[in-house]
Design a protein around this motif. Structure first.
Motif, PDB file in Angstrom:
ATOM      1  N   GLY A  12      17.157 -45.996 -29.054  1.00 14.18           N
ATOM      2  CA  GLY A  12      17.160 -44.544 -29.144  1.00 14.18           C
ATOM      3  C   GLY A  12      16.478 -43.889 -27.960  1.00 14.18           C
ATOM      4  O   GLY A  12      16.957 -42.883 -27.427  1.00 14.18           O
ATOM      5  N   ALA A  13      15.356 -44.459 -27.532  1.00 11.27           N
ATOM      6  CA  ALA A  13      14.630 -43.892 -26.395  1.00 11.27           C
ATOM      7  C   ALA A  13      15.466 -43.934 -25.125  1.00 11.27           C
ATOM      8  O   ALA A  13      15.476 -42.984 -24.329  1.00 11.27           O
ATOM      9  CB  ALA A  13      13.314 -44.635 -26.199  1.00 11.27           C
ATOM     10  N   LEU A  14      16.186 -45.043 -24.910  1.00  6.20           N
ATOM     11  CA  LEU A  14      17.004 -45.178 -23.705  1.00  6.20           C
ATOM     12  C   LEU A  14      18.197 -44.226 -23.706  1.00  6.20           C
ATOM     13  O   LEU A  14      18.761 -43.935 -22.641  1.00  6.20           O
ATOM     14  CB  LEU A  14      17.493 -46.621 -23.574  1.00  6.20           C
ATOM     15  CG  LEU A  14      16.412 -47.662 -23.258  1.00  6.20           C
ATOM     16  CD1 LEU A  14      16.998 -49.064 -23.307  1.00  6.20           C
ATOM     17  CD2 LEU A  14      15.791 -47.398 -21.892  1.00  6.20           C
ATOM     18  N   SER A  15      18.582 -43.748 -24.883  1.00  6.55           N
ATOM     19  CA  SER A  15      19.722 -42.832 -24.945  1.00  6.55           C
ATOM     20  C   SER A  15      19.345 -41.409 -24.559  1.00  6.55           C
ATOM     21  O   SER A  15      20.238 -40.560 -24.391  1.00  6.55           O
ATOM     22  CB  SER A  15      20.315 -42.833 -26.360  1.00  6.55           C
ATOM     23  OG  SER A  15      19.428 -42.206 -27.279  1.00  6.55           O
ATOM     24  N   ALA A  93      24.393 -46.561 -34.086  1.00  7.35           N
ATOM     25  CA  ALA A  93      25.360 -45.818 -33.281  1.00  7.35           C
ATOM     26  C   ALA A  93      25.337 -44.335 -33.626  1.00  7.35           C
ATOM     27  O   ALA A  93      25.518 -43.467 -32.757  1.00  7.35           O
ATOM     28  CB  ALA A  93      26.766 -46.384 -33.490  1.00  7.35           C
ATOM     29  N   ALA A  94      25.116 -44.038 -34.900  1.00  3.47           N
ATOM     30  CA  ALA A  94      25.151 -42.644 -35.347  1.00  3.47           C
ATOM     31  C   ALA A  94      23.885 -41.878 -34.989  1.00  3.47           C
ATOM     32  O   ALA A  94      23.952 -40.675 -34.692  1.00  3.47           O
ATOM     33  CB  ALA A  94      25.369 -42.594 -36.859  1.00  3.47           C
ATOM     34  N   ALA A  95      22.729 -42.537 -35.017  1.00  2.50           N
ATOM     35  CA  ALA A  95      21.456 -41.821 -34.882  1.00  2.50           C
ATOM     36  C   ALA A  95      21.352 -40.995 -33.600  1.00  2.50           C
ATOM     37  O   ALA A  95      20.992 -39.810 -33.662  1.00  2.50           O
ATOM     38  CB  ALA A  95      20.298 -42.808 -34.991  1.00  2.50           C
ATOM     39  N   ARG A 118      34.774 -38.110 -32.997  1.00  5.00           N
ATOM     40  CA  ARG A 118      34.804 -39.423 -32.350  1.00  5.00           C
ATOM     41  C   ARG A 118      33.877 -40.422 -33.021  1.00  5.00           C
ATOM     42  O   ARG A 118      34.017 -41.626 -32.826  1.00  5.00           O
ATOM     43  CB  ARG A 118      34.451 -39.287 -30.866  1.00  5.00           C
ATOM     44  CG  ARG A 118      35.531 -38.603 -30.046  1.00  5.00           C
ATOM     45  CD  ARG A 118      35.186 -38.576 -28.576  1.00  5.00           C
ATOM     46  NE  ARG A 118      36.240 -37.930 -27.794  1.00  5.00           N
ATOM     47  CZ  ARG A 118      36.196 -37.773 -26.477  1.00  5.00           C
ATOM     48  NH1 ARG A 118      35.148 -38.219 -25.789  1.00  5.00           N
ATOM     49  NH2 ARG A 118      37.190 -37.171 -25.840  1.00  5.00           N
ATOM     50  N   LEU A 119      32.914 -39.920 -33.788  1.00  2.00           N
ATOM     51  CA  LEU A 119      32.001 -40.834 -34.471  1.00  2.00           C
ATOM     52  C   LEU A 119      32.631 -41.434 -35.722  1.00  2.00           C
ATOM     53  O   LEU A 119      32.233 -42.518 -36.153  1.00  2.00           O
ATOM     54  CB  LEU A 119      30.707 -40.088 -34.829  1.00  2.00           C
ATOM     55  CG  LEU A 119      29.525 -40.924 -35.305  1.00  2.00           C
ATOM     56  CD1 LEU A 119      29.178 -42.015 -34.304  1.00  2.00           C
ATOM     57  CD2 LEU A 119      28.311 -40.032 -35.557  1.00  2.00           C
TER      58      LEU A 119
END
Length: 236
Positions: A12-15, A93-95, A118-119
């Motif tokens: 999550g942090a890298l996103s 993937a959703a978070a 798209r999700l």
């Protein structure tokens, strides 16, 4: 379990930088094209937005570190709730996407289809693979039923209260129904209750501080997402 939570938080942090780009480019009124240049000086940001325009210093949306922290928390909660099960891929993937949707809706009262629609295939494919891998935990059929029930219910509410709810909320709640329905009907009920409860508390706070009037509407998407995360975090 602990390693999975840390790995989810790291993901999550890298996103964060990619979420910053999405929040900046998609935070436009409905019907307008994606933003590609600074609204003030017209400069095209080099690489991913870092919170401010390098040309004029204009704020380009939420700071990257804040988005990274929000996505890391959402991914960690998801990993902790689902555990080392193939279905955790769907939740991780959703978070980050839900994090971006919450920020965009809070800013411009819009839930872009390019993110929500798209999700759907991603979550359906991940949950189907999880069901085929392990039939003893979670239920794709229940997830689909929850998705349909929430989407139909919110569509009816949107027709009755067009100013309070929109079709973006209907599309979003279907996604959340998939995630909560996989875990159980209790999670679905908890997520719905917490969404309305947090929205009501926020409305009272905005009215009390005079940051909103009685005729103003608040975006419901962030509270739907917050209610889902709280249901994941609080419900065993």
């Amino acid at each position: 379990m602990g390693l999975l939570v840390w790995l989810g938080a790291a993901f999550g942090a890298l996103s964060g930088p990619f979420l910053a780009r999405a929040c900046w480019s998609l935070s436009v009124p409905s019907g307008e094209p994606r933003r590609t240049r600074c609204q003030d000086c017209g400069a095209a940001p080099a690489g991913l937005p870092r919170g401010r325009c390098s040309g004029c210093g204009r704020c380009l949306g939420p700071a990257v570190w804040w988005l990274s922290l929000s996505a890391a928390a959402a991914c960690a909660v998801s990993a902790l709730r689902v555990g080392p099960h193939p279905a955790v891929i769907a939740y991780l993937a959703a978070a980050p996407v839900l994090t971006a949707l919450a920020w965009i809706d809070a800013g411009v009262k819009r839930l872009p289809d390019v993110l929500t629609l798209r999700l759907y295939p991603v979550l359906l494919a991940a949950l189907l693979a999880a069901q085929l891998t392990d039939r003893h935990h979670g239920s794709l059929l229940r997830a689909l039923a929850a998705m349909a029930a929430l989407a139909v219910g919110f569509y009816a509410l949107a027709l009755l209260s067009p100013g309070a709810l929109g079709l973006g909320d209907v599309k979003l709640v279907g996604l959340l129904g998939l995630l909560l329905g996989w875990l159980g009907w209790t999670s679905v009920a908890a997520g719905g209750f917490l969404a309305f409860a947090t929205a009501a508390l926020a409305s009272v706070a905005l009215l009390a501080t005079r940051r909103a009037g009685r005729k103003d509407t608040i975006p419901f998407g962030p509270y739907l997402i917050l209610g889902t995360l709280l249901a994941l975090a609080l419900h065993p």
